[in-house]
Design a protein around this motif. Structure first.
Motif, mmCIF file in Angstrom:
data_model
loop_
_atom_site.group_PDB
_atom_site.id
_atom_site.type_symbol
_atom_site.label_atom_id
_atom_site.label_comp_id
_atom_site.label_asym_id
_atom_site.label_seq_id
_atom_site.Cartn_x
_atom_site.Cartn_y
_atom_site.Cartn_z
ATOM 1 N N ARG A 1 0.884 -1.016 0.048
ATOM 2 C CA ARG A 1 -0.013 0.174 0.004
ATOM 3 C C ARG A 1 0.541 1.297 -0.053
ATOM 4 N NH1 ARG A 1 -3.781 -1.987 4.343
ATOM 5 N NH2 ARG A 1 -5.249 -3.176 3.422
ATOM 6 N N TRP A 2 0.814 1.791 1.250
ATOM 7 C CA TRP A 2 1.803 3.266 1.339
ATOM 8 C C TRP A 2 3.058 2.834 1.810
ATOM 9 C CZ3 TRP A 2 -0.151 7.598 -0.684
ATOM 10 C CH2 TRP A 2 -1.303 7.696 -1.362
ATOM 11 N N GLY A 3 4.003 3.787 1.622
ATOM 12 C CA GLY A 3 5.230 3.687 2.279
ATOM 13 C C GLY A 3 5.737 4.972 2.642
ATOM 14 N N VAL A 4 6.777 5.259 3.123
ATOM 15 C CA VAL A 4 7.286 6.665 3.595
ATOM 16 C C VAL A 4 8.663 6.688 3.168
ATOM 17 C CG1 VAL A 4 8.158 7.762 5.606
ATOM 18 C CG2 VAL A 4 6.058 6.594 5.815
ATOM 19 N N TYR A 5 8.817 7.987 2.445
ATOM 20 C CA TYR A 5 10.228 7.880 1.584
ATOM 21 C C TYR A 5 11.032 9.205 2.086
ATOM 22 C CZ TYR A 5 8.177 4.902 -1.686
ATOM 23 O OH TYR A 5 7.578 3.619 -2.155
ATOM 24 N N ALA A 6 12.362 9.158 2.090
ATOM 25 C CA ALA A 6 13.292 10.156 2.481
ATOM 26 C C ALA A 6 13.067 11.123 1.468
ATOM 27 C CB ALA A 6 14.554 9.662 2.819
ATOM 28 N N ILE B 1 19.659 11.182 4.669
ATOM 29 C CA ILE B 1 19.669 10.928 6.073
ATOM 30 C C ILE B 1 21.079 10.298 6.396
ATOM 31 C CG2 ILE B 1 18.488 9.975 8.027
ATOM 32 C CD1 ILE B 1 15.854 10.282 6.308
ATOM 33 N N PRO B 2 21.831 10.897 7.499
ATOM 34 C CA PRO B 2 22.968 10.106 7.884
ATOM 35 C C PRO B 2 22.548 9.064 8.826
ATOM 36 C CG PRO B 2 22.851 12.542 8.527
ATOM 37 C CD PRO B 2 21.394 12.258 8.011
ATOM 38 N N PRO B 3 23.579 7.935 9.157
ATOM 39 C CA PRO B 3 23.527 6.976 9.842
ATOM 40 C C PRO B 3 22.937 7.323 11.258
ATOM 41 C CG PRO B 3 25.362 6.641 8.828
ATOM 42 C CD PRO B 3 24.919 8.217 8.435
ATOM 43 N N CYS C 1 10.804 -4.594 6.011
ATOM 44 C CA CYS C 1 11.827 -5.170 4.935
ATOM 45 C C CYS C 1 12.700 -6.259 5.960
ATOM 46 C CB CYS C 1 12.588 -4.208 4.406
ATOM 47 S SG CYS C 1 13.646 -5.065 3.067
ATOM 48 N N CYS C 2 13.175 -7.158 5.405
ATOM 49 C CA CYS C 2 14.005 -8.236 5.807
ATOM 50 C C CYS C 2 15.380 -7.590 6.092
ATOM 51 C CB CYS C 2 13.947 -9.492 5.371
ATOM 52 S SG CYS C 2 12.435 -10.281 5.286
ATOM 53 N N GLU C 3 15.473 -6.690 5.048
ATOM 54 C CA GLU C 3 17.023 -5.943 5.113
ATOM 55 C C GLU C 3 16.675 -4.380 5.327
ATOM 56 O OE1 GLU C 3 20.188 -8.118 2.638
ATOM 57 O OE2 GLU C 3 18.885 -7.585 1.520
ATOM 58 N N PRO C 4 16.338 -4.023 6.435
ATOM 59 C CA PRO C 4 15.776 -2.535 6.810
ATOM 60 C C PRO C 4 17.036 -1.612 6.869
ATOM 61 C CG PRO C 4 15.911 -3.736 8.750
ATOM 62 C CD PRO C 4 16.307 -4.579 7.983
ATOM 63 N N ASN C 5 16.478 -0.176 6.619
ATOM 64 C CA ASN C 5 17.499 0.705 6.583
ATOM 65 C C ASN C 5 17.152 1.560 7.990
ATOM 66 O OD1 ASN C 5 15.177 2.194 5.838
ATOM 67 N ND2 ASN C 5 16.012 2.485 3.857
ATOM 68 N N VAL C 6 16.073 1.190 8.788
ATOM 69 C CA VAL C 6 15.621 1.776 9.905
ATOM 70 C C VAL C 6 15.294 0.754 10.963
ATOM 71 C CG1 VAL C 6 13.594 3.110 10.880
ATOM 72 C CG2 VAL C 6 14.438 3.827 8.660
ATOM 73 N N GLN C 7 15.820 1.318 12.155
ATOM 74 C CA GLN C 7 15.537 0.330 13.447
ATOM 75 C C GLN C 7 14.867 1.183 14.623
ATOM 76 O OE1 GLN C 7 19.100 -1.531 14.772
ATOM 77 N NE2 GLN C 7 20.236 0.128 15.140
ATOM 78 N N SER C 8 14.063 0.457 15.346
ATOM 79 C CA SER C 8 13.134 1.104 16.323
ATOM 80 C C SER C 8 14.115 1.096 17.552
ATOM 81 C CB SER C 8 11.936 0.452 16.584
ATOM 82 O OG SER C 8 12.122 -0.819 16.936
ATOM 83 N N MET D 1 19.784 3.123 10.136
ATOM 84 C CA MET D 1 20.707 2.397 10.368
ATOM 85 C C MET D 1 22.047 2.480 9.546
ATOM 86 S SD MET D 1 18.439 -1.174 10.312
ATOM 87 C CE MET D 1 19.810 -2.340 10.854
ATOM 88 N N ARG D 2 21.811 3.312 8.569
ATOM 89 C CA ARG D 2 23.036 3.748 7.536
ATOM 90 C C ARG D 2 22.530 4.957 6.931
ATOM 91 N NH1 ARG D 2 20.393 2.718 3.112
ATOM 92 N NH2 ARG D 2 19.214 0.776 2.598
ATOM 93 N N TRP D 3 23.365 5.321 6.129
ATOM 94 C CA TRP D 3 22.952 6.475 5.113
ATOM 95 C C TRP D 3 21.760 6.249 4.312
ATOM 96 C CZ3 TRP D 3 24.281 11.448 4.999
ATOM 97 C CH2 TRP D 3 25.562 11.870 5.469
ATOM 98 N N ILE D 4 20.822 6.934 4.242
ATOM 99 C CA ILE D 4 19.562 6.668 3.306
ATOM 100 C C ILE D 4 19.473 7.796 2.592
ATOM 101 C CG2 ILE D 4 17.058 6.672 3.565
ATOM 102 C CD1 ILE D 4 17.425 5.596 6.370
ATOM 103 N N GLU D 5 19.402 7.415 1.109
ATOM 104 C CA GLU D 5 19.595 8.307 0.059
ATOM 105 C C GLU D 5 18.070 9.051 -0.033
ATOM 106 O OE1 GLU D 5 22.326 9.314 -1.134
ATOM 107 O OE2 GLU D 5 23.375 7.600 0.053
ATOM 108 N N LYS D 6 18.079 10.224 -0.679
ATOM 109 C CA LYS D 6 16.741 10.919 -1.179
ATOM 110 C C LYS D 6 16.065 9.978 -1.909
ATOM 111 C CE LYS D 6 15.130 15.173 -3.129
ATOM 112 N NZ LYS D 6 15.303 16.488 -3.642
ATOM 113 N N GLY D 7 14.741 9.966 -1.571
ATOM 114 C CA GLY D 7 14.132 8.908 -2.595
ATOM 115 C C GLY D 7 13.963 7.628 -2.216
ATOM 116 N N GLU D 8 14.647 7.205 -1.299
ATOM 117 C CA GLU D 8 14.700 5.696 -0.718
ATOM 118 C C GLU D 8 13.548 5.444 0.202
ATOM 119 O OE1 GLU D 8 17.883 2.895 1.177
ATOM 120 O OE2 GLU D 8 18.727 4.684 0.457
#
Ligand SMILES: [Zn+2]
Length: 165
Positions: A44-49, A53-55, A107-114, A126-133
Protein backbone atom coordinates in the motif's frame (compact mmCIF):
# COMPACT_ATOMS: atom_id res chain seq x y z
CA UNK A 1 15.16 -3.93 19.40
CA UNK A 2 11.48 -3.55 20.07
CA UNK A 3 9.17 -6.08 18.58
CA UNK A 4 6.07 -5.60 16.54
CA UNK A 5 3.63 -8.35 17.25
CA UNK A 6 0.44 -9.51 15.79
CA UNK A 7 -2.45 -10.36 18.03
CA UNK A 8 -5.56 -12.31 17.25
CA UNK A 9 -9.22 -11.62 17.84
CA UNK A 10 -11.88 -9.34 16.47
CA UNK A 11 -12.13 -5.63 16.97
CA UNK A 12 -15.44 -4.52 18.42
CA UNK A 13 -16.20 -0.92 19.24
CA UNK A 14 -13.30 0.98 17.76
CA UNK A 15 -13.81 3.96 15.51
CA UNK A 16 -11.63 2.74 12.66
CA UNK A 17 -12.57 -0.79 11.64
CA UNK A 18 -10.57 -1.10 8.47
CA UNK A 19 -6.84 -0.31 8.32
CA UNK A 20 -7.33 0.85 4.73
CA UNK A 21 -9.57 3.60 6.08
CA UNK A 22 -6.72 5.00 8.17
CA UNK A 23 -5.87 8.10 6.18
CA UNK A 24 -2.19 8.14 5.24
CA UNK A 25 -0.50 11.27 6.52
CA UNK A 26 2.70 12.33 8.23
CA UNK A 27 2.70 14.54 11.31
CA UNK A 28 5.59 17.01 10.79
CA UNK A 29 5.86 17.52 14.56
CA UNK A 30 7.35 14.04 14.82
CA UNK A 31 9.52 14.10 11.67
CA UNK A 32 13.17 15.09 12.10
CA UNK A 33 13.87 14.93 8.37
CA UNK A 34 11.83 15.74 5.27
CA UNK A 35 9.71 12.69 4.53
CA UNK A 36 7.00 11.87 2.05
CA UNK A 37 4.17 9.34 1.87
CA UNK A 38 3.71 7.61 -1.47
CA UNK A 39 2.43 4.31 -2.81
CA UNK A 40 4.85 1.45 -2.17
CA UNK A 41 5.67 -1.72 -4.08
CA UNK A 42 5.97 -3.49 -0.72
CA UNK A 43 2.54 -2.75 0.73
CA UNK A 44 0.00 0.00 0.00
CA UNK A 45 1.69 3.17 1.29
CA UNK A 46 5.28 3.76 2.20
CA UNK A 47 7.38 6.51 3.74
CA UNK A 48 10.22 7.94 1.65
CA UNK A 49 13.20 10.14 2.48
CA UNK A 50 12.93 13.56 0.86
CA UNK A 51 16.52 14.35 1.81
CA UNK A 52 19.67 12.35 2.53
CA UNK A 53 19.69 10.99 6.11
CA UNK A 54 22.95 10.19 7.92
CA UNK A 55 23.34 6.97 9.96
CA UNK A 56 22.10 6.63 13.54
CA UNK A 57 19.83 9.66 13.43
CA UNK A 58 16.33 9.93 14.83
CA UNK A 59 13.99 10.11 11.86
CA UNK A 60 10.49 9.90 13.29
CA UNK A 61 8.75 8.89 16.50
CA UNK A 62 6.18 6.10 16.28
CA UNK A 63 3.18 7.53 18.10
CA UNK A 64 -0.35 6.34 18.70
CA UNK A 65 -2.81 5.34 21.34
CA UNK A 66 -1.30 3.46 24.27
CA UNK A 67 -3.36 0.32 24.87
CA UNK A 68 -3.09 -2.75 27.08
CA UNK A 69 -2.16 -6.18 25.85
CA UNK A 70 -5.76 -7.29 26.29
CA UNK A 71 -7.05 -4.35 24.23
CA UNK A 72 -4.42 -5.00 21.56
CA UNK A 73 -5.68 -8.56 21.29
CA UNK A 74 -9.23 -7.29 21.01
CA UNK A 75 -8.39 -4.88 18.20
CA UNK A 76 -7.08 -7.88 16.38
CA UNK A 77 -5.27 -8.85 13.27
CA UNK A 78 -6.96 -6.43 10.89
CA UNK A 79 -4.78 -3.73 12.40
CA UNK A 80 -1.70 -5.87 12.36
CA UNK A 81 0.49 -3.33 10.66
CA UNK A 82 -0.36 -0.53 13.07
CA UNK A 83 0.18 -2.27 16.40
CA UNK A 84 3.62 -1.87 17.92
CA UNK A 85 4.36 -3.90 21.06
CA UNK A 86 6.18 -1.57 23.42
CA UNK A 87 6.75 -4.01 26.27
CA UNK A 88 5.07 -6.96 27.95
CA UNK A 89 2.00 -4.86 28.76
CA UNK A 90 1.70 -1.82 26.51
CA UNK A 91 1.08 -1.68 22.79
CA UNK A 92 1.00 1.48 20.67
CA UNK A 93 -1.83 1.59 18.12
CA UNK A 94 -0.56 3.80 15.30
CA UNK A 95 -4.01 3.88 13.68
CA UNK A 96 -5.10 6.29 16.43
CA UNK A 97 -2.98 9.43 16.62
CA UNK A 98 -0.18 7.92 14.59
CA UNK A 99 2.68 10.13 13.37
CA UNK A 100 2.78 8.37 10.00
CA UNK A 101 5.59 6.07 11.14
CA UNK A 102 2.98 3.29 11.13
CA UNK A 103 3.13 3.46 7.32
CA UNK A 104 6.80 2.49 7.27
CA UNK A 105 6.85 -0.95 5.69
CA UNK A 106 8.57 -4.10 6.80
CA UNK A 107 11.73 -5.24 5.06
CA UNK A 108 13.97 -8.18 5.95
CA UNK A 109 16.98 -5.93 5.20
CA UNK A 110 15.75 -2.65 6.69
CA UNK A 111 17.42 0.76 6.74
CA UNK A 112 15.64 1.88 9.92
CA UNK A 113 15.46 0.35 13.38
CA UNK A 114 13.31 1.11 16.36
CA UNK A 115 14.60 2.06 19.77
CA UNK A 116 12.43 2.42 22.85
CA UNK A 117 13.54 5.33 25.01
CA UNK A 118 11.53 6.13 28.15
CA UNK A 119 8.33 4.76 26.66
CA UNK A 120 8.84 6.49 23.31
CA UNK A 121 9.43 4.50 20.14
CA UNK A 122 12.08 6.19 18.02
CA UNK A 123 12.83 5.14 14.46
CA UNK A 124 16.50 5.65 13.66
CA UNK A 125 18.55 5.27 10.51
CA UNK A 126 20.87 2.25 10.42
CA UNK A 127 23.01 3.66 7.59
CA UNK A 128 22.99 6.48 5.06
CA UNK A 129 19.57 6.71 3.44
CA UNK A 130 19.45 8.39 0.05
CA UNK A 131 16.87 10.92 -1.03
CA UNK A 132 13.96 9.05 -2.57
CA UNK A 133 14.68 5.78 -0.76
CA UNK A 134 11.81 4.06 1.02
CA UNK A 135 12.21 3.76 4.78
CA UNK A 136 11.84 0.19 6.04
CA UNK A 137 11.99 -1.52 9.40
CA UNK A 138 12.02 -5.19 10.42
CA UNK A 139 8.68 -5.85 12.14
CA UNK A 140 10.07 -8.99 13.82
CA UNK A 141 6.72 -10.72 14.02
CA UNK A 142 7.09 -13.75 16.28
CA UNK A 143 7.44 -17.17 14.64
CA UNK A 144 4.60 -18.68 16.66
CA UNK A 145 1.75 -16.60 15.24
CA UNK A 146 0.03 -16.75 11.86
CA UNK A 147 2.59 -16.37 9.09
CA UNK A 148 2.46 -13.18 7.04
CA UNK A 149 4.06 -13.46 3.59
CA UNK A 150 6.78 -10.90 2.89
CA UNK A 151 7.13 -9.03 -0.41
CA UNK A 152 10.11 -6.88 0.55
CA UNK A 153 12.23 -8.11 -2.35
CA UNK A 154 15.48 -8.12 -0.35
CA UNK A 155 18.02 -10.79 -1.34
CA UNK A 156 17.94 -12.03 2.26
CA UNK A 157 14.12 -12.04 2.43
CA UNK A 158 12.86 -14.58 4.97
CA UNK A 159 9.70 -15.14 2.95
CA UNK A 160 7.55 -14.15 5.89
CA UNK A 161 7.44 -11.07 8.10
CA UNK A 162 7.64 -13.50 11.01
CA UNK A 163 11.02 -14.45 12.37
CA UNK A 164 12.19 -18.00 11.75
CA UNK A 165 11.83 -20.38 14.69
ZN1 LIG B 1 11.23 -9.98 3.25
Amino acid sequence: MAVKKKSSGQSASIAIEDPAAHEPKLDPRHCKFRLRLAPSAIHRWGVYAEERIPPYRKIIEYTGERISRREAKRRGERRLHYLFTLDSYWTIDGAVGGSGAEFINHCCEPNVQSQVVKGHILYKSMRWIEKGEELTVDYHFPHDVEKVPCACGASACRGTINLKD
